[in-house]
Scaffold this motif. Structure first.
Motif, PDB file in Angstrom:
ATOM      1  N   THR A 287       0.857  -1.183   0.000  1.00 29.93           N
ATOM      2  CA  THR A 287       0.000   0.000   0.000  1.00 29.93           C
ATOM      3  C   THR A 287       0.896   1.237   0.000  1.00 29.93           C
ATOM      4  N   GLY A 288       0.334   2.366  -0.353  1.00 27.56           N
ATOM      5  CA  GLY A 288       1.098   3.594  -0.340  1.00 27.56           C
ATOM      6  C   GLY A 288       0.384   4.694  -1.095  1.00 27.56           C
ATOM      7  N   LYS A 289       1.006   5.832  -1.166  1.00 26.04           N
ATOM      8  CA  LYS A 289       0.421   6.981  -1.859  1.00 26.04           C
ATOM      9  C   LYS A 289       0.410   6.764  -3.366  1.00 26.04           C
ATOM     10  N   HIS A 290       1.445   6.047  -3.878  1.00 31.96           N
ATOM     11  CA  HIS A 290       1.566   5.808  -5.312  1.00 31.96           C
ATOM     12  C   HIS A 290       1.782   4.320  -5.577  1.00 31.96           C
ATOM     13  N   ASP A 291       1.329   3.879  -6.743  1.00 35.62           N
ATOM     14  CA  ASP A 291       1.562   2.486  -7.151  1.00 35.62           C
ATOM     15  C   ASP A 291       2.967   2.408  -7.755  1.00 35.62           C
ATOM     16  N   ASN A 292       3.957   2.328  -6.887  1.00 39.11           N
ATOM     17  CA  ASN A 292       5.351   2.476  -7.298  1.00 39.11           C
ATOM     18  C   ASN A 292       6.164   1.195  -7.146  1.00 39.11           C
ATOM     19  N   GLY A 293       5.495   0.044  -7.101  1.00 43.16           N
ATOM     20  CA  GLY A 293       6.210  -1.213  -6.953  1.00 43.16           C
ATOM     21  C   GLY A 293       6.767  -1.729  -8.272  1.00 43.16           C
ATOM     22  N   VAL A 294       7.255  -2.963  -8.249  1.00 44.63           N
ATOM     23  CA  VAL A 294       7.723  -3.644  -9.456  1.00 44.63           C
ATOM     24  C   VAL A 294       6.484  -4.262 -10.103  1.00 44.63           C
ATOM     25  N   ILE A 295       5.955  -3.586 -11.116  1.00 44.59           N
ATOM     26  CA  ILE A 295       4.581  -3.813 -11.574  1.00 44.59           C
ATOM     27  C   ILE A 295       4.523  -4.383 -12.984  1.00 44.59           C
ATOM     28  N   TRP A 296       3.626  -5.355 -13.143  1.00 45.65           N
ATOM     29  CA  TRP A 296       3.155  -5.795 -14.467  1.00 45.65           C
ATOM     30  C   TRP A 296       1.646  -5.919 -14.323  1.00 45.65           C
ATOM     31  N   SER A 297       0.928  -4.842 -14.635  1.00 42.04           N
ATOM     32  CA  SER A 297      -0.473  -4.692 -14.234  1.00 42.04           C
ATOM     33  C   SER A 297      -1.403  -5.736 -14.834  1.00 42.04           C
ATOM     34  N   THR A 298      -1.094  -6.260 -16.012  1.00 42.51           N
ATOM     35  CA  THR A 298      -1.993  -7.229 -16.646  1.00 42.51           C
ATOM     36  C   THR A 298      -1.901  -8.607 -16.013  1.00 42.51           C
ATOM     37  N   TRP A 299      -0.996  -8.795 -15.081  1.00 42.27           N
ATOM     38  CA  TRP A 299      -0.918 -10.069 -14.365  1.00 42.27           C
ATOM     39  C   TRP A 299      -1.437  -9.925 -12.933  1.00 42.27           C
ATOM     40  N   GLY A 301      -1.959  -6.703 -11.332  1.00 43.63           N
ATOM     41  CA  GLY A 301      -2.483  -5.389 -11.021  1.00 43.63           C
ATOM     42  C   GLY A 301      -1.406  -4.410 -10.602  1.00 43.63           C
ATOM     43  N   TYR A 302      -1.861  -3.259 -10.082  1.00 43.79           N
ATOM     44  CA  TYR A 302      -0.952  -2.166  -9.772  1.00 43.79           C
ATOM     45  C   TYR A 302      -0.415  -2.200  -8.338  1.00 43.79           C
ATOM     46  N   TRP A 303      -1.025  -2.992  -7.479  1.00 42.50           N
ATOM     47  CA  TRP A 303      -0.649  -2.963  -6.063  1.00 42.50           C
ATOM     48  C   TRP A 303      -0.048  -4.292  -5.610  1.00 42.50           C
ATOM     49  N   TYR A 304       0.632  -4.919  -6.550  1.00 41.58           N
ATOM     50  CA  TYR A 304       1.380  -6.139  -6.257  1.00 41.58           C
ATOM     51  C   TYR A 304       2.770  -5.977  -6.864  1.00 41.58           C
ATOM     52  N   SER A 305       3.791  -6.097  -6.015  1.00 43.76           N
ATOM     53  CA  SER A 305       5.169  -5.933  -6.464  1.00 43.76           C
ATOM     54  C   SER A 305       5.813  -7.303  -6.668  1.00 43.76           C
ATOM     55  N   LEU A 306       6.329  -7.533  -7.859  1.00 45.36           N
ATOM     56  CA  LEU A 306       6.842  -8.850  -8.233  1.00 45.36           C
ATOM     57  C   LEU A 306       8.164  -9.171  -7.539  1.00 45.36           C
ATOM     58  N   LYS A 307       8.448 -10.458  -7.436  1.00 43.17           N
ATOM     59  CA  LYS A 307       9.666 -10.925  -6.782  1.00 43.17           C
ATOM     60  C   LYS A 307      10.862 -10.910  -7.728  1.00 43.17           C
ATOM     61  N   TYR A 308      10.629 -11.272  -8.985  1.00 42.74           N
ATOM     62  CA  TYR A 308      11.737 -11.415  -9.936  1.00 42.74           C
ATOM     63  C   TYR A 308      11.319 -10.891 -11.301  1.00 42.74           C
ATOM     64  N   THR A 309      12.206 -10.142 -11.929  1.00 41.25           N
ATOM     65  CA  THR A 309      11.995  -9.713 -13.312  1.00 41.25           C
ATOM     66  C   THR A 309      13.331  -9.765 -14.051  1.00 41.25           C
ATOM     67  N   ALA A 310      13.266 -10.015 -15.338  1.00 42.80           N
ATOM     68  CA  ALA A 310      14.460  -9.935 -16.188  1.00 42.80           C
ATOM     69  C   ALA A 310      14.026  -9.483 -17.572  1.00 42.80           C
ATOM     70  N   MET A 311      14.796  -8.585 -18.136  1.00 44.55           N
ATOM     71  CA  MET A 311      14.598  -8.147 -19.514  1.00 44.55           C
ATOM     72  C   MET A 311      15.815  -8.588 -20.312  1.00 44.55           C
TER      73      MET A 311
END
Length: 329
Positions: A287-299, A301-311
């Protein structure tokens, strides 16, 4: 009789053969080149580790390769590699095609870059992937200025170390729009998703490292294009967006700064449907003032921060001519 006499003379000649001074010199040069390459790898690793330790106030630890003095204040400068005889591969696809098919850190040098640099080459999934971004632990602070995103930052030692390769380097690797981008995601339950984008391209600094990409495929949802809502895509699609950082606002959000709200650099619109450089929240939901986590909204949403990402990227024209490298996973 003539044949046996010829064979005897040939055997005697080979037994008495000694390489010339020129041949011995060439062999010595090859050995020295290999030694220089190993030393340059160690130097570059040391420079990165020293930089990250100073900037993030990490505890000083004893490395298997390096031991740093706590009182050390002078920055380590890498020797120039311009003009030497070492030839570097241009990207991880070239590394793979040179039959180095084990995943790990390699020094590469695209044509437009003056100095070679370290990068993680992922030789799984067909091989030849150059990893340009990774999040896995939250150890590396992604709330950085424009200059740092330009040159790159992070840790470059173990398989899952976090880093941003640097916008200049990403541009050099993806300048012509002939790259395939793969985004790998994992949530805190261990479930994984992925997204492919063809024609991935990053422009130069004059165009603020604007990003372009083509068609989507995968099972994570098309968050990079703003999702499936056409109205939302106008303000959330990242295609054609300039890169922004907290100290350099290039987004389309006129009421504020997306980069400041998200505390990171990214290709913001007004602001995002995906942000893989956001704040690393442990556990997923936040939670917070802004949706500023590690986000992929189509999986998630905006208020869930992912554990692992790689590009990671490789040329669209790449074909696995050797095998599957480290495997197909």
């Amino acid at each position: 009789m003539t044949f046996w006499l010829f064979l005897l003379m040939l055997t005697s000649s080979l037994a008495n053969y000694r390489p010339s001074e020129s041949e011995i010199c060439k062999l010595d040069i090859i050995k020295l080149q290999r030694q220089i390459l190993n030393l340059q790898n160690y130097l570059l690793l040391g420079e990165w580790k020293l930089k990250v330790l100073r900037e993030n106030n990490y505890l000083w630890v004893k490395s298997r390769i390096f031991s740093f003095n706590k009182n050390m204040t002078k920055a380590t400068k890498l020797p120039s590699t311009s003009g030497n005889l070492i030839v570097y591969d241009e990207d991880c696809t070239a590394v793979y095609n040179s039959r180095k098919t084990t995943s790990g850190y390699y020094r590469i040098k695209p044509k437009s870059i003056a100095e070679p640099f370290l990068v993680y080459c992922d030789m799984s999934d067909g091989g030849g992937w150059t990893v340009i971004q990774r999040r896995s632990s939250g150890k590396v602070n992604f709330n950085r200025r424009w200059r740092e995103y330009k040159t790159g930052f992070g840790l470059f030692e173990t398989k899952d170390d976090e880093y941003w390769l640097g916008n200049d380097r990403i541009h050099a690797l993806a300048t012509n729009g002939n790259c395939l981008l793969k985004i790998e995601l994992q949530d805190w339950n261990g479930e994984s998703r992925y997204a492919f984008y063809d024609d991935f391209q990053v422009k130069d600094q004059k165009d603020h490292y604007r990003v372009w990409f083509g068609a989507y495929s995968g099972n994570a949802g098309d968050a990079f294009s703003g999702g499936t809502n056409v109205v939302a895509q106008w303000s959330a699609s990242h295609s054609g967006m300039k890169f922004s950082t907290p100290d350099k606002d290039n987004d389309r959000y006129h009421q504020g700064s997306c980069a400041k709200e998200s505390s990171c650099g990214w290709w913001f619109n007004r602001c995002h449907a995906a942000n893989l450089n956001g704040k690393y929240y442990v556990g997923g939901n936040y939670t917070g003032k802004h949706d500023n986590g590690v986000i992929w909204s189509t999986w998630h949403g905006y208020w869930y921060s992912l554990k692992y990402t790689a590009m990671k990227i490789r040329p669209l024209s790449f074909m696995d001519m050797i095998g599957s490298g480290d495997g197909a996973n």
